[in-house]
Design a protein around this motif. Structure first.
Motif, mmCIF file in Angstrom:
data_model
loop_
_atom_site.group_PDB
_atom_site.id
_atom_site.type_symbol
_atom_site.label_atom_id
_atom_site.label_comp_id
_atom_site.label_asym_id
_atom_site.label_seq_id
_atom_site.Cartn_x
_atom_site.Cartn_y
_atom_site.Cartn_z
ATOM 1 N N LEU A 117 -49.276 86.359 122.679
ATOM 2 C CA LEU A 117 -48.542 85.469 123.886
ATOM 3 C C LEU A 117 -49.165 84.499 124.103
ATOM 4 O O LEU A 117 -48.889 83.238 124.485
ATOM 5 N N GLU A 118 -50.677 84.477 124.298
ATOM 6 C CA GLU A 118 -51.360 83.469 124.522
ATOM 7 C C GLU A 118 -51.599 82.235 123.504
ATOM 8 O O GLU A 118 -51.461 81.132 124.002
ATOM 9 N N GLU A 119 -51.214 82.616 122.333
ATOM 10 C CA GLU A 119 -51.112 81.409 121.236
ATOM 11 C C GLU A 119 -49.851 81.047 121.274
ATOM 12 O O GLU A 119 -49.653 79.947 120.448
ATOM 13 N N GLY A 120 -48.888 81.579 121.691
ATOM 14 C CA GLY A 120 -47.469 81.029 121.771
ATOM 15 C C GLY A 120 -46.680 81.273 120.529
ATOM 16 O O GLY A 120 -45.715 80.721 120.095
ATOM 17 N N ARG A 121 -47.170 82.564 120.014
ATOM 18 C CA ARG A 121 -46.347 83.335 118.716
ATOM 19 C C ARG A 121 -44.983 83.347 118.889
ATOM 20 O O ARG A 121 -44.512 83.261 120.088
ATOM 21 N N GLU A 122 -44.467 83.228 117.878
ATOM 22 C CA GLU A 122 -42.780 83.540 117.697
ATOM 23 C C GLU A 122 -42.466 85.170 118.683
ATOM 24 O O GLU A 122 -43.035 85.915 118.393
ATOM 25 N N CYS A 123 -41.127 84.859 119.411
ATOM 26 C CA CYS A 123 -40.920 85.997 120.052
ATOM 27 C C CYS A 123 -40.741 87.364 119.299
ATOM 28 O O CYS A 123 -41.091 88.240 119.710
ATOM 29 N N VAL A 134 -43.863 89.021 118.356
ATOM 30 C CA VAL A 134 -44.566 89.636 119.525
ATOM 31 C C VAL A 134 -43.798 91.013 119.964
ATOM 32 O O VAL A 134 -44.367 91.876 120.004
#
Length: 87
Positions: free
Chosen positions: A29-35, A38
């Protein structure tokens, strides 16, 4: 009721893996990974926790059903409540 430490070793290991997976979800989440990535990891954490919970309840049931001197000590309503809490 005291759960058998030997039987709980696998449960503890499963919970530690789930803890690591959850840390991975936070990192994602902190790295902005794909939904989708996650949610997939979060689903894996949820299944691991559910399995650990069921294993704990199953061990407790086995101990309750084989109480001292063959007495039935199983509190069905309490057990049902525990199962439903995992649903």
């Amino acid at each position: 009721m005291q759960l058998d430490p030997a039987e709980m070793t696998a449960v503890v290991n499963r919970l530690k893996r789930a803890q690591g997976q959850l840390a991975g979800v936070l990192r994602m989440l902190e790295e902005g990974r794909e939904c989708e990535d996650v949610v997939t990891q979060l689903s894996a954490v949820s299944r691991a926790l559910d399995k650990a919970g069921f294993a704990i309840i199953a061990t407790g049931m086995r101990q309750c059903l084989t109480g001292p001197e063959g007495e039935q000590q199983l509190d069905v309503a309490r057990l049902e409540k525990l199962f439903l809490s995992l649903a």
